[in-house]
Structures are given as structure tokens and as C-alpha cells.
Design a protein around this motif. Sequence first.
Motif, short mmCIF file in Angstrom:
data_model
loop_
_atom_site.label_atom_id
_atom_site.label_comp_id
_atom_site.label_asym_id
_atom_site.label_seq_id
_atom_site.Cartn_x
_atom_site.Cartn_y
_atom_site.Cartn_z
N ARG A 58 0.84 -1.18 0.00
CA ARG A 58 0.00 0.00 0.00
C ARG A 58 0.88 1.24 0.00
O ARG A 58 2.08 1.18 0.23
CB ARG A 58 -0.89 0.04 1.26
CG ARG A 58 -1.83 -1.15 1.37
CD ARG A 58 -2.54 -1.13 2.71
NE ARG A 58 -3.31 0.08 2.89
CZ ARG A 58 -4.56 0.20 2.49
NH1 ARG A 58 -5.18 -0.78 1.90
NH2 ARG A 58 -5.22 1.32 2.69
N SER A 102 3.41 2.89 7.65
CA SER A 102 2.02 2.71 8.07
C SER A 102 1.12 2.87 6.86
O SER A 102 1.26 3.83 6.12
CB SER A 102 1.64 3.74 9.14
OG SER A 102 0.25 3.70 9.37
N GLY A 103 0.20 1.94 6.64
CA GLY A 103 -0.60 1.95 5.43
C GLY A 103 -1.84 2.80 5.47
O GLY A 103 -2.57 2.85 4.50
N HIS A 104 -2.13 3.46 6.59
CA HIS A 104 -3.34 4.27 6.68
C HIS A 104 -3.15 5.61 6.00
O HIS A 104 -2.10 6.24 6.07
CB HIS A 104 -3.72 4.49 8.14
CG HIS A 104 -4.36 3.30 8.78
ND1 HIS A 104 -5.59 2.82 8.41
CD2 HIS A 104 -3.92 2.49 9.77
CE1 HIS A 104 -5.90 1.76 9.15
NE2 HIS A 104 -4.90 1.55 9.98
N ALA A 115 -10.71 0.91 5.49
CA ALA A 115 -9.67 -0.09 5.69
C ALA A 115 -9.50 -0.43 7.16
O ALA A 115 -9.54 0.43 8.04
CB ALA A 115 -8.34 0.41 5.12
N LEU A 124 -6.54 -2.66 9.02
CA LEU A 124 -5.25 -3.24 8.69
C LEU A 124 -4.74 -4.12 9.82
O LEU A 124 -4.98 -3.85 11.00
CB LEU A 124 -4.22 -2.13 8.41
CG LEU A 124 -4.59 -1.09 7.36
CD1 LEU A 124 -3.44 -0.12 7.15
CD2 LEU A 124 -4.99 -1.74 6.06
N TRP A 155 -1.18 -5.85 11.42
CA TRP A 155 0.27 -5.69 11.45
C TRP A 155 0.92 -6.83 12.21
O TRP A 155 0.43 -7.26 13.25
CB TRP A 155 0.65 -4.37 12.15
CG TRP A 155 0.00 -3.17 11.56
CD1 TRP A 155 -1.18 -2.60 11.95
CD2 TRP A 155 0.47 -2.40 10.47
NE1 TRP A 155 -1.47 -1.51 11.18
CE2 TRP A 155 -0.47 -1.35 10.27
CE3 TRP A 155 1.59 -2.46 9.65
CZ2 TRP A 155 -0.31 -0.40 9.26
CZ3 TRP A 155 1.75 -1.51 8.66
CH2 TRP A 155 0.81 -0.50 8.48
N GLU A 205 2.79 -4.90 7.35
CA GLU A 205 1.36 -5.07 7.15
C GLU A 205 1.13 -6.44 6.54
O GLU A 205 1.70 -6.77 5.51
CB GLU A 205 0.82 -3.97 6.24
CG GLU A 205 -0.69 -4.06 6.01
CD GLU A 205 -1.16 -3.02 4.99
OE1 GLU A 205 -0.49 -1.99 4.84
OE2 GLU A 205 -2.18 -3.28 4.35
N ASN A 228 -2.22 -7.97 6.27
CA ASN A 228 -3.52 -8.14 5.62
C ASN A 228 -4.32 -6.85 5.77
O ASN A 228 -4.00 -6.00 6.61
CB ASN A 228 -4.30 -9.30 6.23
CG ASN A 228 -5.18 -10.00 5.21
OD1 ASN A 228 -5.57 -9.40 4.20
ND2 ASN A 228 -5.52 -11.26 5.46
N SER A 229 -5.34 -6.70 4.95
CA SER A 229 -6.25 -5.57 5.06
C SER A 229 -7.66 -6.04 4.74
O SER A 229 -7.87 -6.88 3.87
CB SER A 229 -5.84 -4.44 4.11
OG SER A 229 -6.00 -4.83 2.77
N LYS A 269 -11.68 -4.61 4.01
CA LYS A 269 -12.44 -3.44 3.60
C LYS A 269 -13.69 -3.31 4.46
O LYS A 269 -14.49 -4.24 4.57
CB LYS A 269 -12.82 -3.53 2.12
CG LYS A 269 -13.46 -2.27 1.57
CD LYS A 269 -13.68 -2.39 0.07
CE LYS A 269 -14.33 -1.14 -0.50
NZ LYS A 269 -13.50 0.06 -0.31
#
Length: 319
Positions: free
Chosen positions: A5, A29-31, A57, A59, A61, A68, A70-71, A73
Motif C-alpha cells: 500500500r 504505516s498503510g493508513h 480499511a 489493517l 500488522w 502489514e 492483511n487488510s 475493507k
Amino acid sequence: MIVIRKFFILILLISNLSSGQNVKLMLPSGHTGYVRSLSFSPDGSILASGAGVTEDALLLWDTRTGREINSFKIYDADNITFSPNGNFLAAGGSSGIRLWDIKTGEAKSLQNEGGWVYSIAFTSDSKHIASGFDPPGQGYLHKIQIRSVATGQIVGSFSGKIQSVCSMVFSPADSILATSGGIDDPDIVELWNPWSGRLINTFTNSGGDLLISVDGKYLIAGSNERLNIYTIPEGQLIYSGATIGRPVGFTKEGEIVAYIDNGKTAIFFSLEEKEIKRTLHFDAWYKFAYDSNNNVLASIADKGKIVLLDAVNSDVLYT
């Protein structure tokens, strides 16, 4: 599977209690929006973070590597929690309850007659999940439901005086469900028999976030203003103190871990001695989570930023 991401910054803050020195590590951080909720898996190997309505999302960790893994939805994830056996992650919000199988990533939805889900809690055997929500068309009249995790079937449904149930917790034997209200009724705690729907007791001049001690003898109710400790189910108030904060867990030694919103402070309070044993100060401000296995605190510092704090020593958690 590693999810790739657009990366923002995750701050890892390690605090040495003896020296007071801090070490900051910059991690991805994927946010892309404000983080609204945090939860550790029971063994502390996974940290889940939800972004609420600002980002679709949720997430996961790996706390050993900072990667990360997995995520999921979801439109909003304002309150999230792992099942005690670690097999499921649940999220509550405007879409009812959403459940994910951690191993397979398979998702299923538990609808709560519509309405916003303010709080969720698993039973100790992970077979049932409770939710506090506002049914549509009934104003701010809260309702509590107990559902089977396996089938989604409702096995309990009841209502009390609290307008919006913003915190709930089962006793270790699952014989009591404690609930407390939000800003509309912050000074009420109700104790229920979750299987019969019978109201066992009501505590006034109390509220906030809830914990029940490991032996099931005490209820801890804490807000930014005060922390109260009661015997249960009798309801005898054995301690009341100001500015101790919101409880998030127990250390292995039995200390209550609490925090103060915007106070950048974590407090370790002895349940036995009824006194603060130590405090930690760091750059975080909202929504704490605590991993008792590894003595790690997680909190939200700013948009797209999460702070992880080693609450004992300066061991580096990520390499």
C-alpha cells in the motif's frame, strides 16, 4: 500475503523507564486517514488498526516485523476486538458487526436490525459476541444483543436505561455483562445476566471504559475524570480516584493499565494497594490498546501515525 500500500509513517517509541531515554524508529504505516481504533491479538503477535469513516480499511500488522500482513475493507471500524481464542477479529459501526477469520480472511456480517453499533465484546470461550447499538427509528434507546459467532443467531436481547452503550465487558465466567454509556449518559453502569437479560445491578456516578478483574471479583470503570472500583455483583465502591484514566488492561502482576485522553500519559495502578505505581509519558493522544504478554502499549498519535511503547524496558520490537 503481504499487502503493498501507499506508506505513511508509523512511529515506534521505546521508553527506558530507568533512564527516561526514548528511541524512535520510523516504520511504514498503510493508513491514509485518521486511525480510530486499535486492538492486539491475544498473544500480541498482531495489531489491528481501523480508520473509521475516513478510510475504508482495517489493517493487520505483524508486531514482530512491523509489516502489514492483511487488510479488510469496511466503511467504518470505530470499535474492534479480537476473540479470546485469536481466531476472529470483529468490528462494530454503522454496518452492524463484521467478523473476519484471521487465518482465511473470510468475512461475514452480523446485522443488528440496522443502527450504529457502539460497542462489542466476546465471551471468554469466543462462541458468542455481544453488541450495544441504537435500533433505527427508536431514538437513542440502546439495545444489547448476544449472538452466536458460528451462526449469527440471536440468543439474548434486552434494553436498559443507557442511551448508547459505548463500553461492555464479560466476566471471566461469562455470567455477567457490564455495560456503560457515552456522552449522553456517562454516569451509569449496568450489570446484566447476559443469558436471561435480567438486570443485576446499576451503579450511578460512574461510567467510561470497563474492565473486570481476572478473578471476576471487581469491576473497574474509568473516564478522564475518575476511576471507580466496585465489588461485583454487590456493587460496593472500594475505590474512587480522580484523573487516573480509562482502563485498557491488566499487567501480568495484576496492575490496571489506564490512560488519559490527550494527556499523553499511561498509568499503572495497583488493584491490591489502590495506588498509582508508575506513569509513562509519550507522544500519543487517543485510543490505547495493551498487550499484557509483551508489556506493549499502542496508541494513536496523529493522522496516519501509531505509537508502540515498550512499557518495561528499551528492547527493540522491530528490526
